[in-house]
Design a protein around this motif. Structure first.
Motif, mmCIF file in Angstrom:
data_model
loop_
_atom_site.group_PDB
_atom_site.id
_atom_site.type_symbol
_atom_site.label_atom_id
_atom_site.label_comp_id
_atom_site.label_asym_id
_atom_site.label_seq_id
_atom_site.Cartn_x
_atom_site.Cartn_y
_atom_site.Cartn_z
ATOM 1 N N ALA A 1 29.914 67.494 33.100
ATOM 2 C CA ALA A 1 29.764 68.052 34.445
ATOM 3 C C ALA A 1 30.429 69.419 34.544
ATOM 4 N N GLY A 2 31.628 69.550 33.984
ATOM 5 C CA GLY A 2 32.346 70.818 34.056
ATOM 6 C C GLY A 2 31.624 71.933 33.345
ATOM 7 N N VAL A 3 31.118 71.660 32.147
ATOM 8 C CA VAL A 3 30.383 72.684 31.401
ATOM 9 C C VAL A 3 29.080 73.026 32.107
ATOM 10 N N GLU A 4 28.446 72.023 32.689
ATOM 11 C CA GLU A 4 27.193 72.278 33.401
ATOM 12 C C GLU A 4 27.413 73.239 34.565
ATOM 13 N N VAL A 5 28.444 73.004 35.344
ATOM 14 C CA VAL A 5 28.721 73.863 36.501
ATOM 15 C C VAL A 5 29.144 75.252 36.051
ATOM 16 N N ALA A 6 30.060 75.332 35.094
ATOM 17 C CA ALA A 6 30.514 76.640 34.625
ATOM 18 C C ALA A 6 29.374 77.428 33.991
ATOM 19 N N GLY A 7 28.533 76.748 33.216
ATOM 20 C CA GLY A 7 27.412 77.425 32.573
ATOM 21 C C GLY A 7 26.387 77.922 33.563
ATOM 22 N N ARG A 8 26.042 77.093 34.530
ATOM 23 C CA ARG A 8 25.074 77.512 35.539
ATOM 24 C C ARG A 8 25.627 78.669 36.379
ATOM 25 N N LEU A 9 26.901 78.606 36.698
ATOM 26 C CA LEU A 9 27.499 79.697 37.462
ATOM 27 C C LEU A 9 27.500 80.980 36.638
ATOM 28 N N GLY A 10 27.739 80.852 35.326
ATOM 29 C CA GLY A 10 27.649 82.012 34.452
ATOM 30 C C GLY A 10 26.267 82.614 34.432
ATOM 31 N N ARG A 11 25.244 81.781 34.443
ATOM 32 C CA ARG A 11 23.875 82.297 34.494
ATOM 33 C C ARG A 11 23.653 83.127 35.752
ATOM 34 N N CYS A 12 24.341 82.764 36.831
ATOM 35 C CA CYS A 12 24.140 83.450 38.111
ATOM 36 C C CYS A 12 24.726 84.856 38.123
ATOM 37 N N VAL A 13 25.805 85.088 37.381
ATOM 38 C CA VAL A 13 26.544 86.351 37.521
ATOM 39 C C VAL A 13 26.588 87.201 36.263
ATOM 40 N N ASN A 14 26.335 86.636 35.116
ATOM 41 C CA ASN A 14 26.403 87.431 33.893
ATOM 42 C C ASN A 14 25.084 88.132 33.614
ATOM 43 N N ASP A 15 25.102 89.299 32.927
ATOM 44 C CA ASP A 15 26.225 89.852 32.210
ATOM 45 C C ASP A 15 27.137 90.751 33.063
ATOM 46 N N ARG A 16 26.728 91.082 34.255
ATOM 47 C CA ARG A 16 27.488 92.051 35.020
ATOM 48 C C ARG A 16 28.912 91.579 35.277
ATOM 49 N N HIS A 17 29.088 90.310 35.551
ATOM 50 C CA HIS A 17 30.416 89.761 35.813
ATOM 51 C C HIS A 17 31.362 90.041 34.645
ATOM 52 N N SER A 18 30.886 89.786 33.433
ATOM 53 C CA SER A 18 31.696 90.040 32.248
ATOM 54 C C SER A 18 31.920 91.533 32.045
ATOM 55 N N GLN A 19 30.887 92.334 32.286
ATOM 56 C CA GLN A 19 30.997 93.779 32.092
ATOM 57 C C GLN A 19 32.032 94.411 33.017
ATOM 58 N N LEU A 20 32.259 93.803 34.162
ATOM 59 C CA LEU A 20 33.224 94.348 35.116
ATOM 60 C C LEU A 20 34.673 94.156 34.663
#
Length: 459
Positions: A131-150
């Motif tokens: 469950a934790g990886v699913e939520v973190a991964g889906r949230l990453g799909r929503c904001v990356n790559d820009r989130h990481s680039q910042l």
């Protein structure tokens, strides 16, 4: 299920309704392998200064939860932080392409600490991790790559929300309270990449684990948060992604049809360095095995790297071992000279070896102009001797990626190499067997296997 729901509530509904029998056997197996890998790396990290400092500073209040391979016990929140620091101390923990970071370092310590306090069984631990990886991964799909680039450390930002999801499941929270847990964790999320190369990087994983436990506990106690904390105006997506490229829809792909632990899957690290250089290090080690180096007279090493690695890599010569983990020329030199890439190569003393600095001066790095877009791992190695090319090869992903999986023997070898840094070999071997038993072990069984013993019992 999620078409009419906002992202926060859709994720909460998924987590609150998840049961082990809904998770494919392949995903369960991957979760157990990832948890074992994280525990192994965390045991090695338990002997590191960052974990000792965290334990000495935070683990003053007694509690029911084990500090991995350290004396004393702590509350679930403090144990999650200390063990999270240990899990990320040597940067040997796994990565994930949706996160652009490390899923297990924040999630596993949170799950095991809270699980120990709750006396959770192995099935609950595995379900919570997925469950934790699913939520973190889906949230990453929503904001990356820009989130990481910042410049955000995604292990800390996304990991905190993922850990909260995992802990909400362990606590048996319903959809409403799980929604609050995600919202609370989204306000706790942080972690600056400027702190890479220092102990603060490992602390990021510990804080994310601690925040996951705290957010779920507060939600269980009745504390509320916005039901649109992730996708709403001035919410997580908007504030952590400043150019409008964020998309809640990317996190709402059908639930239960694809699993983040399998697609894109867990990437297991072989080296205690920035994962974006691992394919290049693989190639250097291969070239060394083929006899391309020998003496370094007349040798020139040309490395083609991705734009993502160029952005994050250290440019000045490292003064400390933690800085060297991001210095590509140093890592290439170590692999070429000694055929190693181990924890010992990243001590403060090791980075001052004159041979390493001399060899690093033979390394020329450039960004690959024709490299595949979006693949931060892609690497090319060219070795010249006296101007004559003796090696040229490209590699898309490092060993340990799902496309280049490690063997069962390699997983065990990595675990044992790490675990014996903190436990006697017989105890490390017994823990490996426990982690690979037909049925997943309970939190308390794992805690007992990792607990520090009096010095006179260490054999």
């Amino acid at each position: 299920m999620s078409g009419e729901l906002g992202l926060t509530r859709a994720l909460a509904r998924f987590v609150a309704g998840l049961h082990l029998d809904q998770i494919p056997a392949t995903a369960q197996a991957q979760a157990r392998q990832a948890m074992a890998d994280c525990i192994g790396g965390g045991l090695a990290g338990a002997t590191d200064a960052v974990a000792r400092i965290a334990a000495q500073t935070l683990a003053q209040a007694p509690g029911p939860c084990t500090l991995w391979a350290q004396a004393g016990q702590a509350t679930a929140r403090d144990a999650a932080l200390v063990n999270g620091c240990a899990a990320h101390a040597h940067a040997l923990d796994d990565t994930h392409e949706s996160l652009r970071g490390h899923p297990s370092a924040p999630i596993v310590p949170a799950v095991l600490a809270l699980g120990e306090a709750l006396d959770a069984d192995g099935a609950a631990l595995v379900t919570a991790y997925v469950a934790g990886v699913e939520v973190a991964g889906r949230l990453g799909r929503c904001v990356n790559d820009r989130h990481s680039q910042l410049g955000w450390h995604t292990t800390s930002t996304l990991g905190a929300v993922g850990a909260a999801a995992a802990c909400a499941l362990l606590l048996g929270l319903d959809e409403e309270r799980t929604c609050h847990a995600l919202g609370l964790a989204s306000s706790m999320a942080g972690g600056l990449r400027v702190n890479f190369g220092t102990m603060a990087k490992a602390l990021h994983a510990g804080l994310a684990a601690q925040h996951g436990v705290l957010a779920a506990q507060l939600a269980a106690g009745g504390m509320t948060a916005s039901a649109q904390a992730l996708e709403g105006h001035e919410g997580f997506l908007q504030l952590f992604c400043d150019d409008g490229s964020q998309s809640a829809a990317r996190g709402l792909r059908p639930f239960g049809q694809a699993w983040e632990v399998l697609e894109p899957g867990i990437v297991y690290k072989q080296y205690p360095t920035c994962s974006l250089m691992h394919a290049l290090v693989d190639l250097v080690l291969q070239a060394r095995q083929e006899g391309c180096f020998g003496t370094m007279d007349g040798v020139e090493i040309r490395g083609g790297i991705s734009q993502r690695l160029e952005t994050i890599r250290g440019k000045a010569w490292p003064q400390r071992g933690l800085e060297a983990k991001f210095h590509v020329e140093y890592c290439v030199a170590v692999a070429a000279l000694w055929g190693t890439q181990d924890v010992e190569d990243f001590s403060d003393a090791a980075v001052q070896r004159p041979e390493a600095r001399a060899c690093a001066g033979r390394v020329r790095l450039s960004m690959g102009e024709d490299f595949p877009a979006g693949n931060g791992d892609f690497a090319e190695l060219v070795v010249l001797r006296d101007g004559v090319e003796v090696f040229r090869q490209r590699q898309a992903k490092p060993r340990g990626h799902p496309s280049l999986p490690l063997t069962a023997a390699q997983h065990e070898a990595k675990f044992m190499h790490c675990a014996v840094q903190a436990l006697p070999k017989p105890r490390a071997a017994a823990l490996w067997q426990l982690l690979n038993a037909p049925q997943p072990a309970s939190a308390r069984a794992l805690a007992m296997a990792m607990a520090a013993l009096p010095a006179d019992t260490i054999v």
